[in-house]
Design an enzyme around this catalytic site. Sequence first.
Site, PDB file in Angstrom:
ATOM      1  N   ASP A  10      42.357  47.551  53.232  1.00  0.00           N
ATOM      2  CA  ASP A  10      41.453  46.766  52.128  1.00  0.00           C
ATOM      3  C   ASP A  10      40.814  47.275  51.271  1.00  0.00           C
ATOM      4  O   ASP A  10      39.696  48.077  51.537  1.00  0.00           O
ATOM      5  CB  ASP A  10      40.837  45.564  53.001  1.00  0.00           C
ATOM      6  CG  ASP A  10      40.126  44.543  52.110  1.00  0.00           C
ATOM      7  OD1 ASP A  10      40.859  44.291  50.913  1.00  0.00           O
ATOM      8  OD2 ASP A  10      39.331  43.663  52.581  1.00  0.00           O
ATOM      9  N   ASP A 112      45.423  43.286  47.065  1.00  0.00           N
ATOM     10  CA  ASP A 112      44.494  44.560  47.396  1.00  0.00           C
ATOM     11  C   ASP A 112      44.187  44.733  48.949  1.00  0.00           C
ATOM     12  O   ASP A 112      43.393  45.482  49.476  1.00  0.00           O
ATOM     13  CB  ASP A 112      42.982  44.085  47.034  1.00  0.00           C
ATOM     14  CG  ASP A 112      42.494  42.893  47.492  1.00  0.00           C
ATOM     15  OD1 ASP A 112      43.178  41.960  48.061  1.00  0.00           O
ATOM     16  OD2 ASP A 112      41.156  42.799  47.802  1.00  0.00           O
ATOM     17  N   GLU A 113      45.326  44.252  49.599  1.00  0.00           N
ATOM     18  CA  GLU A 113      45.636  44.346  51.275  1.00  0.00           C
ATOM     19  C   GLU A 113      46.836  44.687  51.713  1.00  0.00           C
ATOM     20  O   GLU A 113      47.909  44.409  51.049  1.00  0.00           O
ATOM     21  CB  GLU A 113      45.215  43.057  51.927  1.00  0.00           C
ATOM     22  CG  GLU A 113      43.813  42.708  51.653  1.00  0.00           C
ATOM     23  CD  GLU A 113      43.609  41.292  52.442  1.00  0.00           C
ATOM     24  OE1 GLU A 113      43.040  41.306  53.745  1.00  0.00           O
ATOM     25  OE2 GLU A 113      43.599  40.060  52.011  1.00  0.00           O
TER      26      GLU A 113
END
Length: 417
Positions: A10, A112-113
């Site tokens: 993350d 973003d993960e």
Amino acid sequence: MGKRIIFHVDVNSAYLSWEAVYRLQHGDSLDLRTIPSIVGGNPETRHGIVLTKSIPAKKYGIQTGETLHTALAKCPELVIIPPNYGLYMQCSKAFGDILREYSPLVEQYSIDEYFMDFSNMERLFKDPVVAAYMLKDRIKSELGFTVNIGVSTNKILAKMASELQKPDKVHTIFPDEIAEKMWVLPIEELFMVGRATSKKLRSRGIRTIGDLAHYDPKLIKPFLHSHGLLVWNYANGIECNPVRENRRPIIKGMGNSTTIAFDIDDRKTAHLVLLSLTETVATRLRQSGYCARLVSVSFRTNEFFDCSHQRKIFSAIDCTNAIYEVARELFDELWKCEPIRHLGIRVSELCQNDFQQMTFFEKDYAKQRAVDRAIDSIRERFGNGSVFRSAFLNSGVRFSSGGTMDDEEYPMMSSQL
């Protein structure tokens, strides 16, 4: 076969980190991460919401999702950066490409993960935690931003581990660590426990994740139904969904909207705002390699009355002018001259843009699509404001309004990890 090992990676304050790194690489001496700053909204009109915040901004009590107005009230010196989704998509891809060097099974759930299946990689990396530190440090060294990595035996525990102390950390929550590291946390920290669910749980004396884990699931089901059993399983670290390899997120739709600094009461200005919103949506559509078969328009009046209208298109399109023409027609059919304070556009029913079948009775947008691609290339190289339509000169309307990414464009993790 070794035991299952899952990483959840993350990015820390993703949008802000990516903006800061980009600016530092292009000669800016100020690191946005070291001052009270946010990404979101429009710094000129001060409309919009906080998409992400720096750690110094967090100390002022600024929260993700609050309005720019309230954030500025807490910190008048707050630096506001408008979002640049083209940059974020490039950073996300570069980040994902590194992960794929460590495992063939990498799954993206948001911009973003990523989840990564690290099982059976002992021949390359004997210790997965050591490998997680190597990966974290490599991303920081090569790309300039930091990540948190959670390591465990399934997705939910890896996700919970990555949410522990930030930034730039590696954490584990293996099954024998659940009681020590997870059960002590407030119930609101559990993935998929939102405000309404936590209120119901707390009203029954369930205050920590451990309380929920030890609660009788038969007593949870009557007031939380199937969702109650889901979060009970998560509290006990029970989850067995596989990491599904993908090269790009599944996109169902793209949208953009803006709250206007003034009430719009004339058609010409409304059309200009609609065009500026279409510019950003169509650009993102082309960047993602999609065409759309459905266009919808929505607006909110100054009395907070919401309206929306949509139309299905026979041939899928990604051309700015084509989408705008449909959106303008929809707006004209819907609007009854009420003052407007919020306007939005959305495209959905997406398909790949590598083939188009035209009918005899439709416009051929081949030349306009070529122009769009040329403009996209210029903007990517020289900046979004390097070329724009003359209609926006002295109009009081920005050539590229809004910037709110539709939730479905990069979907967050669903209830089923």
